[in-house]
Scaffold this motif. Structure first.
Motif, PDB file in Angstrom:
ATOM      1  N   LEU A 194      -3.368  -2.864  25.054  1.00 42.89           N
ATOM      2  CA  LEU A 194      -2.375  -2.135  23.926  1.00 42.89           C
ATOM      3  C   LEU A 194      -3.182  -1.696  22.849  1.00 42.89           C
ATOM      4  O   LEU A 194      -3.131  -0.491  22.341  1.00 42.89           O
ATOM      5  CB  LEU A 194      -1.266  -3.079  23.549  1.00 42.89           C
ATOM      6  CG  LEU A 194      -0.115  -2.439  22.710  1.00 42.89           C
ATOM      7  CD1 LEU A 194       0.430  -1.283  23.329  1.00 42.89           C
ATOM      8  CD2 LEU A 194       0.770  -3.574  22.136  1.00 42.89           C
ATOM      9  N   LEU A 195      -3.942  -2.628  22.101  1.00 44.86           N
ATOM     10  CA  LEU A 195      -4.736  -2.041  21.061  1.00 44.86           C
ATOM     11  C   LEU A 195      -5.766  -1.058  21.399  1.00 44.86           C
ATOM     12  O   LEU A 195      -6.113  -0.344  20.596  1.00 44.86           O
ATOM     13  CB  LEU A 195      -5.592  -3.531  20.440  1.00 44.86           C
ATOM     14  CG  LEU A 195      -4.625  -4.469  19.886  1.00 44.86           C
ATOM     15  CD1 LEU A 195      -5.352  -5.949  19.569  1.00 44.86           C
ATOM     16  CD2 LEU A 195      -3.977  -3.946  18.525  1.00 44.86           C
ATOM     17  N   ALA A 196      -6.399  -1.148  22.655  1.00 42.26           N
ATOM     18  CA  ALA A 196      -7.465  -0.052  23.162  1.00 42.26           C
ATOM     19  C   ALA A 196      -6.862   1.243  23.222  1.00 42.26           C
ATOM     20  O   ALA A 196      -7.581   2.080  22.524  1.00 42.26           O
ATOM     21  CB  ALA A 196      -7.996  -0.771  24.257  1.00 42.26           C
ATOM     22  N   ALA A 197      -5.670   1.161  23.906  1.00 41.35           N
ATOM     23  CA  ALA A 197      -4.985   2.414  24.016  1.00 41.35           C
ATOM     24  C   ALA A 197      -4.477   2.991  22.731  1.00 41.35           C
ATOM     25  O   ALA A 197      -4.314   4.323  22.560  1.00 41.35           O
ATOM     26  CB  ALA A 197      -3.987   2.217  25.145  1.00 41.35           C
ATOM     27  N   THR A 198      -4.120   2.089  21.870  1.00 41.66           N
ATOM     28  CA  THR A 198      -3.315   2.513  20.609  1.00 41.66           C
ATOM     29  C   THR A 198      -4.553   3.223  19.693  1.00 41.66           C
ATOM     30  O   THR A 198      -4.530   4.419  19.159  1.00 41.66           O
ATOM     31  CB  THR A 198      -2.711   1.470  19.567  1.00 41.66           C
ATOM     32  OG1 THR A 198      -1.784   0.848  20.663  1.00 41.66           O
ATOM     33  CG2 THR A 198      -2.334   1.747  18.378  1.00 41.66           C
ATOM     34  N   ALA A 199      -5.720   2.674  19.857  1.00 40.45           N
ATOM     35  CA  ALA A 199      -7.091   3.120  18.892  1.00 40.45           C
ATOM     36  C   ALA A 199      -7.187   4.466  19.586  1.00 40.45           C
ATOM     37  O   ALA A 199      -7.567   5.458  18.948  1.00 40.45           O
ATOM     38  CB  ALA A 199      -8.305   2.366  18.927  1.00 40.45           C
ATOM     39  N   PRO A 226     -13.216  -0.282  30.980  1.00 43.22           N
ATOM     40  CA  PRO A 226     -12.937  -1.520  31.510  1.00 43.22           C
ATOM     41  C   PRO A 226     -11.600  -2.195  31.002  1.00 43.22           C
ATOM     42  O   PRO A 226     -11.118  -2.748  32.201  1.00 43.22           O
ATOM     43  CB  PRO A 226     -14.101  -2.295  30.827  1.00 43.22           C
ATOM     44  CG  PRO A 226     -15.105  -1.349  30.441  1.00 43.22           C
ATOM     45  CD  PRO A 226     -14.453  -0.116  30.199  1.00 43.22           C
ATOM     46  N   SER A 227     -11.140  -1.868  30.172  1.00 37.20           N
ATOM     47  CA  SER A 227      -9.894  -2.604  29.527  1.00 37.20           C
ATOM     48  C   SER A 227      -8.692  -1.903  30.520  1.00 37.20           C
ATOM     49  O   SER A 227      -7.872  -2.448  31.009  1.00 37.20           O
ATOM     50  CB  SER A 227      -9.561  -2.643  28.335  1.00 37.20           C
ATOM     51  OG  SER A 227      -9.527  -1.259  27.825  1.00 37.20           O
ATOM     52  N   MET A 228      -8.846  -0.464  30.669  1.00 36.09           N
ATOM     53  CA  MET A 228      -7.978   0.204  31.473  1.00 36.09           C
ATOM     54  C   MET A 228      -7.884  -0.494  33.114  1.00 36.09           C
ATOM     55  O   MET A 228      -7.274  -0.430  33.734  1.00 36.09           O
ATOM     56  CB  MET A 228      -7.990   1.661  31.533  1.00 36.09           C
ATOM     57  CG  MET A 228      -7.308   2.387  32.228  1.00 36.09           C
ATOM     58  SD  MET A 228      -7.856   4.194  32.292  1.00 36.09           S
ATOM     59  CE  MET A 228      -7.742   4.597  30.450  1.00 36.09           C
ATOM     60  N   ALA A 229      -8.965  -0.477  33.494  1.00 39.56           N
ATOM     61  CA  ALA A 229      -9.305  -0.705  34.957  1.00 39.56           C
ATOM     62  C   ALA A 229      -8.973  -2.087  35.488  1.00 39.56           C
ATOM     63  O   ALA A 229      -8.758  -2.217  36.650  1.00 39.56           O
ATOM     64  CB  ALA A 229     -10.773  -0.533  35.522  1.00 39.56           C
ATOM     65  N   LEU A 230      -9.187  -3.036  34.314  1.00 36.86           N
ATOM     66  CA  LEU A 230      -9.163  -4.484  34.832  1.00 36.86           C
ATOM     67  C   LEU A 230      -7.716  -5.191  34.497  1.00 36.86           C
ATOM     68  O   LEU A 230      -7.458  -6.288  34.831  1.00 36.86           O
ATOM     69  CB  LEU A 230     -10.280  -5.397  34.355  1.00 36.86           C
ATOM     70  CG  LEU A 230     -11.631  -4.754  34.763  1.00 36.86           C
ATOM     71  CD1 LEU A 230     -12.717  -5.366  33.782  1.00 36.86           C
ATOM     72  CD2 LEU A 230     -11.907  -4.648  36.150  1.00 36.86           C
ATOM     73  N   THR A 250       1.707  -1.645  33.126  1.00 35.34           N
ATOM     74  CA  THR A 250       2.006  -0.353  33.118  1.00 35.34           C
ATOM     75  C   THR A 250       2.393   0.372  32.051  1.00 35.34           C
ATOM     76  O   THR A 250       2.111   1.354  31.448  1.00 35.34           O
ATOM     77  CB  THR A 250       2.906   0.083  34.365  1.00 35.34           C
ATOM     78  OG1 THR A 250       2.428  -0.518  35.590  1.00 35.34           O
ATOM     79  CG2 THR A 250       3.219   1.677  34.627  1.00 35.34           C
ATOM     80  N   THR A 251       3.527  -0.385  31.460  1.00 37.97           N
ATOM     81  CA  THR A 251       4.036  -0.114  30.103  1.00 37.97           C
ATOM     82  C   THR A 251       3.337   0.043  29.119  1.00 37.97           C
ATOM     83  O   THR A 251       3.203   0.565  28.105  1.00 37.97           O
ATOM     84  CB  THR A 251       5.260  -0.863  29.747  1.00 37.97           C
ATOM     85  OG1 THR A 251       6.205  -1.249  30.911  1.00 37.97           O
ATOM     86  CG2 THR A 251       5.838  -0.718  28.446  1.00 37.97           C
ATOM     87  N   CYS A 252       2.324  -1.012  29.138  1.00 39.60           N
ATOM     88  CA  CYS A 252       1.110  -0.883  28.008  1.00 39.60           C
ATOM     89  C   CYS A 252       0.204   0.270  27.732  1.00 39.60           C
ATOM     90  O   CYS A 252      -0.059   0.724  26.661  1.00 39.60           O
ATOM     91  CB  CYS A 252       0.166  -2.250  28.101  1.00 39.60           C
ATOM     92  SG  CYS A 252       0.903  -3.580  27.265  1.00 39.60           S
ATOM     93  N   SER A 253       0.155   0.820  28.947  1.00 38.45           N
ATOM     94  CA  SER A 253      -0.739   2.085  29.028  1.00 38.45           C
ATOM     95  C   SER A 253      -0.024   3.100  28.421  1.00 38.45           C
ATOM     96  O   SER A 253      -0.571   4.029  27.304  1.00 38.45           O
ATOM     97  CB  SER A 253      -1.030   2.388  30.239  1.00 38.45           C
ATOM     98  OG  SER A 253      -1.704   3.628  30.504  1.00 38.45           O
ATOM     99  N   ASP A 254       1.288   3.427  28.802  1.00 37.37           N
ATOM    100  CA  ASP A 254       2.093   4.470  28.039  1.00 37.37           C
ATOM    101  C   ASP A 254       2.269   4.082  26.412  1.00 37.37           C
ATOM    102  O   ASP A 254       2.140   4.918  25.411  1.00 37.37           O
ATOM    103  CB  ASP A 254       3.436   4.535  28.637  1.00 37.37           C
ATOM    104  CG  ASP A 254       3.267   5.319  29.969  1.00 37.37           C
ATOM    105  OD1 ASP A 254       2.261   5.498  30.520  1.00 37.37           O
ATOM    106  OD2 ASP A 254       4.312   4.991  30.944  1.00 37.37           O
TER     107      ASP A 254
END
Length: 533
Positions: A298-303, A396-400, A422-426
């Motif tokens: 969640l943090l990585a996708a937010t950044a 790596p965070s997305m894939a794993l 799945t929700t965390c990505s969006d």
């Protein structure tokens, strides 16, 4: 997000209802029909994630025609992702109950119709509404695509390949959104960014009827509508408050909105703890692998989300590139993202996933710090170099994440766990657009205050102070000297906003790296025994 190892979003015991016989007995290998069906299931996954970013390069043209405020523009961009994320688990449960093929075809039809309406909309308020409806339609399809893959491919190895292809489609869609959007804008207009979904969704609806069987879980429970309402009542007021914080005169409204959202959030958690079949099993967060992996992702996708938006705007509004040329500058980073996403599951066989994810996030921090040094004049090489460093590093965070989450819970919890991943990505990408985008907007407004040239018409000055889009749109209608004098401070203010946003993203990524080391370092490389929680 990459392959899950268990049934997603509540797909468990299934019942075939007519249609073709693509659901096979356990171990039966898939044939040509099933692999053709996979194309039908990957297409919407790719398109729906592409729609998260496809409007990034359309912002200048869309702003010039619709004339939204900067806050309205942020809502147009990210309301789609918020609604999609907020309803994924609910739609997964609904698909179990009424049939995933039925939900997929209905969602595809609604998406096509609303896309046609949105492409012919000229009011920013209505555009927010149509983007919200597209988010709801997207939420109906995502869990259905993954659920149908699990029921179509009975052989475990073939299923793993199918899920990997599906996950790769998501990565490609997210990365290529601006590229496709840029090409469409070059040939047509921003409206083509909506129309591209119409033929794809027609193929999905027809292909699903011809190639897929309908499946449902007779034991599936009813979606808790009140919990859905509480989740949206939590998320949307908080996001609204964050956006309002960027305005100089809206502090009280912003804080009140955030407080209301947090109160609904507490109510939501309490309700989930009391329900025998909660919409969101919050007890899963007691598992440190689940909470750690989801928190890091969640943090990585937010950044990434907010910086990605500002990166594409810089290419067009500061550098003055055409949509197609701007999209092509995204392409190298997108290609590297797909490559690193493919290599990450291989590397994790030899490296602890916590260490691999943390290393990627540290590289991201370096990329963000490079963006803090970008200037409004001659900054393109450093901007692109920084993006090529930071964008693949999220892989790596997305894939794993999905495998880490699903693999760390009991089988009966796998559906809820994969729904969270799945929700965390969006949600992360949309939060990044809201939070970091609002920070960039606030810095821009502060930078233009008192810096714009004298002699501007009042409406032009107000538009230029609100956003760089407004300044760029107004400049051609001014005398040449005055237009140039307007763009210089506006572009400098926007670049300062990008620099500040990059600092914010670097801090978030650094926190995520520390969290990965703290929460995920106990997980061994793939193939070694998992430690007991």
């Amino acid at each position: 997000m990459l392959p899950c190892r268990s049934y997603p979003l509540g797909v468990s015991r299934i019942e075939s209802r007519g249609g073709s016989s693509s659901a096979q007995s356990v171990g039966q290998r898939a044939g040509l029909k099933e692999w053709l069906a996979l194309i039908v299931l990957v297409l919407p996954a790719m398109l729906l994630f592409m729609m998260l970013t496809i409007l990034f390069l359309a912002i200048p043209e869309l702003a010039a025609e619709l004339e939204p405020s900067s806050t309205q523009m942020l809502w147009i961009i990210d309301i789609y992702g918020f609604l999609m994320a907020g309803l994924l688990v609910t739609m997964g449960t609904l698909g179990d109950r009424i049939g995933h093929r039925r939900l997929l075809t209905a969602g595809a039809a609604v998406f096509a119709v609303v896309s046609l309406i949105a492409a012919n909309t000229s009011d920013p308020g209505l555009m927010i509404l149509w983007r919200a409806m597209l988010g709801v339609a997207a939420a109906t399809q995502m869990p259905a695509t993954l659920g149908l893959i699990f029921t179509t491919f009975a052989d475990a190895r073939q299923r793993a390949i199918a899920v990997g292809v599906w996950a790769a489609g998501i990565s490609v869609g997210t990365g290529l959104g601006p590229v496709v959007g840029g090409a469409l804008l070059e040939a047509f207009s921003w409206r083509a960014a909506f129309l591209v979904g119409v033929p794809v969704m027609l193929v999905v609806a027809i292909g699903a009827l011809l190639l897929l069987s309908d499946h449902r879980n007779p034991a599936a429970g009813r979606p808790d509508v009140f919990s859905v309402a509480l989740s949206l009542a939590t998320l949307l007021p908080i996001v609204y408050g964050v956006k309002e914080l960027a305005k100089d005169d809206a502090l009280a409204v912003a804080l009140a909105s955030i407080a209301i959202g947090m109160a609904f959030g507490v109510w939501f958690v309490v309700r989930q703890l009391r329900l025998p079949e909660p919409l969101l099993d919050v007890r899963l967060f007691a598992n440190r692998t689940v909470s750690g992996a989801l928190g890091v992702f969640l943090l990585a996708a937010t950044a990434l989300g907010g910086v990605y938006l500002l990166f594409t705007q810089y290419l067009q509004l500061v550098e003055g590139l055409s949509p197609l040329r701007a999209g092509l500058w995204v392409l190298p980073g997108a290609a590297l993202l797909v490559l690193v996403s493919t290599l990450s599951p291989v590397l994790v066989r030899h490296i602890r996933p916590g260490y691999l994810i943390a290393a990627g996030l540290v590289v991201q921090v370096i990329g963000y710090l490079m963006l803090t040094q970008v200037d409004s004049v001659g900054g393109l090489p450093l901007l692109v170099a920084g993006f090529m460093v930071l964008y693949p590093a999220v892989a790596p965070s997305m894939a794993l994440t999905t495998n880490l989450v699903v693999g760390s819970v009991p089988p009966q919890k796998a559906g809820a766990a994969s729904g969270l991943a799945t929700t965390c990505s969006d949600l992360g990408i949309s939060l990044g657009i809201a939070v970091i985008g609002s920070i960039g907007a606030a810095v821009y407004r502060a930078g233009t205050a008192g810096a714009l040239p004298a002699g501007l018409p009042r409406e032009t000055a107000e538009a230029a102070r609100d956003s760089l889009d407004g300044a760029v749109s107004a400049a051609p209608g001014l005398p040449a000297d005055l237009g140039a004098a307007l763009l210089v401070p506006a572009r400098e203010a926007f670049t300062s906003g990008l620099n500040t946003a990059a600092v914010t993203a670097a801090v978030i990524a650094a926190v995520a790296a520390a969290l990965a080391l703290l929460k995920l370092r106990h997980i061994p490389p793939t193939g070694r025994p998992q430690p007991t929680e």
